[in-house]
Design a protein around this motif. Structure first.
Motif, PDB file in Angstrom:
ATOM      1  N   ARG A 110      52.120   4.052 -29.868  1.00  0.00           N
ATOM      2  CA  ARG A 110      51.199   4.408 -30.961  1.00  0.00           C
ATOM      3  C   ARG A 110      51.209   3.357 -32.068  1.00  0.00           C
ATOM      4  NH1 ARG A 110      51.922  11.010 -31.301  1.00  0.00           N
ATOM      5  NH2 ARG A 110      50.678  11.404 -29.420  1.00  0.00           N
ATOM      6  N   TRP A 154      39.217   5.090 -29.874  1.00  0.00           N
ATOM      7  CA  TRP A 154      40.222   6.038 -30.374  1.00  0.00           C
ATOM      8  C   TRP A 154      40.624   7.068 -29.320  1.00  0.00           C
ATOM      9  CZ3 TRP A 154      43.294   5.190 -34.192  1.00  0.00           C
ATOM     10  CH2 TRP A 154      42.896   4.379 -35.253  1.00  0.00           C
ATOM     11  N   GLU A 155      39.740   7.322 -28.348  1.00  0.00           N
ATOM     12  CA  GLU A 155      40.083   8.266 -27.283  1.00  0.00           C
ATOM     13  C   GLU A 155      41.297   7.780 -26.487  1.00  0.00           C
ATOM     14  OE1 GLU A 155      36.938   9.714 -24.768  1.00  0.00           O
ATOM     15  OE2 GLU A 155      35.545   9.785 -26.465  1.00  0.00           O
ATOM     16  N   TYR A 182      43.852   6.230 -27.673  1.00  0.00           N
ATOM     17  CA  TYR A 182      45.021   6.595 -28.488  1.00  0.00           C
ATOM     18  C   TYR A 182      45.325   8.087 -28.330  1.00  0.00           C
ATOM     19  CZ  TYR A 182      47.957   7.382 -32.615  1.00  0.00           C
ATOM     20  OH  TYR A 182      48.981   7.744 -33.465  1.00  0.00           O
ATOM     21  N   GLU A 183      44.280   8.896 -28.448  1.00  0.00           N
ATOM     22  CA  GLU A 183      44.453  10.345 -28.431  1.00  0.00           C
ATOM     23  C   GLU A 183      44.884  10.883 -27.069  1.00  0.00           C
ATOM     24  OE1 GLU A 183      40.645  11.599 -29.840  1.00  0.00           O
ATOM     25  OE2 GLU A 183      41.082  10.997 -31.910  1.00  0.00           O
ATOM     26  N   LYS A 184      44.386  10.296 -25.995  1.00  0.00           N
ATOM     27  CA  LYS A 184      44.681  10.832 -24.667  1.00  0.00           C
ATOM     28  C   LYS A 184      45.994  10.321 -24.088  1.00  0.00           C
ATOM     29  CE  LYS A 184      42.269   7.557 -21.666  1.00  0.00           C
ATOM     30  NZ  LYS A 184      41.130   7.333 -20.798  1.00  0.00           N
ATOM     31  N   THR A 185      46.601   9.327 -24.702  1.00  0.00           N
ATOM     32  CA  THR A 185      47.826   8.748 -24.161  1.00  0.00           C
ATOM     33  C   THR A 185      49.035   9.464 -24.735  1.00  0.00           C
ATOM     34  OG1 THR A 185      46.706   6.623 -23.958  1.00  0.00           O
ATOM     35  CG2 THR A 185      49.107   6.608 -23.799  1.00  0.00           C
TER      36      THR A 185
END
Length: 192
Positions: A49, A111-112, A114-117
């Motif tokens: 992150r 940004w997806e 970042y969010e899905k990982t």
């Protein structure tokens, strides 16, 4: 979405006119922003992150600096630095969409990603990386290089055989450097 790290990273770049590494940016951000070290409890996910947010900010900055100020932000792990348009050779001047790192930029600007990982995805990425770097040869070839007859030797046998051959073929003792490197690669492959 505008990344809140763009401003602090721009200050870091200003303070390092000859360039700075991503690692140095990470260290500076950790000192400036204590919450930057609280993005996840898992260490691997935390590092992912932090890296993602830094790269996202850098690629946002790269795009806006090029479009608004005619400045190029070069991004690599070892050196991130700004260059004005007057310092760029005409043959080097390209748009972001034509550049080699366009796919990286697209990934880090999404940004997806970042969010899905999560923890599982980061573990999978790390395992794939480690397997990828360790599986550049094959097991049979590594065993043959180390002159090991057994198809399933113990780590102790591998280590002993490597040390024996390394001693014989070490460049400092008149051995062949290429053969020595091959021995080391086989050893690393089998010990992983």
């Amino acid at each position: 979405m505008k990344n809140p790290l763009v401003g602090p990273i721009l200050v870091i770049l200003k303070n390092h006119p000859n360039g700075v590494s991503e690692f140095d940016i990470l260290k500076a951000l950790k000192e400036q922003l204590p919450e930057f070290s609280q993005l996840a409890e898992d260490n691997n996910l935390l590092l992912f992150r932090q890296h993602f947010l830094i790269m996202n900010a850098l690629y946002q900055l790269q795009s806006s600096l090029w479009q608004e100020d005619n400045l190029t932000l070069y991004i690599s792990a070892m050196r991130i630095h700004l260059v004005s348009a007057t310092q760029i050779n005409r043959s080097d001047s390209t748009t972001l969409s034509d550049s080699v790192d366009a796919k990286l930029a697209a990934y880090y600007l999404d940004w997806e990603e970042y969010e899905k990982t999560g923890i599982d995805e980061v573990s999978h990425l790390l395992n794939s990386f480690y397997k990828g770097i360790s599986l550049s040869g094959n097991r049979e070839s590594a065993l043959k290089t180390l002159q090991i007859q057994s198809t399933n030797p113990t780590k102790t046998v591998i280590k002993q055989q490597y040390r024996k051959l390394a001693q014989q073929h070490h460049p400092d003792r008149g051995g062949d450097q290429d053969l020595f490197i091959d021995l080391r690669q086989a050893y690393e492959y089998l010990m992983f």
